[in-house]
Design an enzyme around this catalytic site. Structure first.
Site, mmCIF file in Angstrom:
data_model
loop_
_atom_site.group_PDB
_atom_site.id
_atom_site.type_symbol
_atom_site.label_atom_id
_atom_site.label_comp_id
_atom_site.label_asym_id
_atom_site.label_seq_id
_atom_site.Cartn_x
_atom_site.Cartn_y
_atom_site.Cartn_z
ATOM 1 N N GLN A 52 58.318 30.407 36.186
ATOM 2 C CA GLN A 52 57.836 31.734 35.781
ATOM 3 C C GLN A 52 58.951 32.518 35.095
ATOM 4 O O GLN A 52 58.751 33.093 34.025
ATOM 5 C CB GLN A 52 57.359 32.516 37.010
ATOM 6 C CG GLN A 52 56.068 32.036 37.634
ATOM 7 C CD GLN A 52 55.719 32.832 38.888
ATOM 8 O OE1 GLN A 52 56.576 33.506 39.475
ATOM 9 N NE2 GLN A 52 54.472 32.758 39.313
ATOM 10 N N THR A 83 46.461 32.615 44.359
ATOM 11 C CA THR A 83 47.434 33.514 43.770
ATOM 12 C C THR A 83 46.792 34.123 42.540
ATOM 13 O O THR A 83 46.041 33.447 41.836
ATOM 14 C CB THR A 83 48.723 32.780 43.361
ATOM 15 O OG1 THR A 83 49.455 33.561 42.402
ATOM 16 C CG2 THR A 83 48.435 31.432 42.737
ATOM 17 N N CYS A 197 47.782 41.094 43.660
ATOM 18 C CA CYS A 197 48.713 40.047 44.086
ATOM 19 C C CYS A 197 48.330 39.745 45.514
ATOM 20 O O CYS A 197 48.122 40.665 46.317
ATOM 21 C CB CYS A 197 50.157 40.515 43.988
ATOM 22 S SG CYS A 197 51.337 39.299 44.621
ATOM 23 N N THR A 198 48.221 38.477 45.856
ATOM 24 C CA THR A 198 47.657 38.122 47.155
ATOM 25 C C THR A 198 48.518 38.553 48.328
ATOM 26 O O THR A 198 48.044 38.587 49.462
ATOM 27 C CB THR A 198 47.387 36.605 47.226
ATOM 28 O OG1 THR A 198 48.566 35.882 46.845
ATOM 29 C CG2 THR A 198 46.238 36.226 46.298
#
Length: 233
Positions: A52, A83, A197-198
């Site tokens: 990322q 996610t 966002c989880t």
């Protein structure tokens, strides 16, 4: 009952929330000793996070596509990517498997529209808040206007996710800061705020604010239970 496939580990802190919510959902629907049929492949998030930061989404997608094929081979009937951020490579993952992908943004949008929400604030990683893959899906496919925090607020929200929540750290100061961001989004016209966002639901919950919050982990899991049991969500 269909078997739910989970591509998890991003981070494992939220993946355990998925496992719990899925089983509670099935138990609530069926009662007794019922629990969810689940296949889980959990990746090493450090490897994904490095890609990322490097902006190498192709390699990240290749890695997750390989893991998704493992989930499919293990007998899953459909797939959850546990996610929000890595739905950036959802198309790459979908192309690698023959089972359906239950997209987290779609499940969230459907819940928003069912509640009459058409203008919403979005919290998440910098990737989710700043790039088009999530916001445009909500706006172009569902007609939902999306607001994001300002640059300094986005930096704060992102930092807390990676430096605290993904590592199981919950700080009261960070909760207060997030609530200020939520209030700011509401002040700019957001009818509600997506916890996109989880991990964020580990920090803030509906009892902390009068602004309606939409927890994507809970919504995604409810949609998965409904799909597994072939019932209305």
């Amino acid at each position: 009952m269909k078997t739910i496939g989970i591509l998890g580990g991003m981070s494992w802190e939220s993946t355990q929330s998925y496992y719990r919510a899925l089983n509670l959902g099935v138990k609530e629907a069926l009662g007794g000793l019922h629990s969810a049929r689940v296949v889980l492949v959990s990746v090493d998030f450090a490897e994904i996070e490095t890609l990322q930061q490097q902006g190498d989404w192709q390699a990240a997608g290749d890695s997750l596509a390989s893991a998704a094929r493992q989930v499919e081979r293990a007998g899953a009937d459909f797939l959850l990517i546990a996610t929000n951020t890595m739905h950036k490579v959802a198309a790459q993952i979908e192309a690698a498997i023959d089972i359906p992908l239950l997209h987290i943004a779609d499940a969230t949008a459907e819940r928003l529209l069912a509640d009459g929400i058409t203008k919403v604030g979005l919290l998440g990683t910098a990737f989710t808040m700043e790039q088009a893959f999530y916001k445009d899906r909500l706006s172009e496919e569902f007609g939902i206007e999306v607001l994001v925090p300002d640059a300094e607020q986005r930096k704060l929200v992102h930092r807390v996710i990676y430096e605290e929540l993904c590592q199981g750290v919950v700080e009261e100061a960070s909760r207060k800061a997030y609530l200020e961001v939520i209030d700011s989004l509401h002040g700019h016209g957001a009818q509600a705020v997506i916890l996109g966002c989880t991990e964020i639901a580990l920090l803030v919950e509906q009892g902390d604010t009068s602004v309606p919050l939409y927890d994507t982990t809970a919504i995604h899991c409810a949609a998965a239970v409904a799909s597994a049991l072939e019932i209305d969500p």
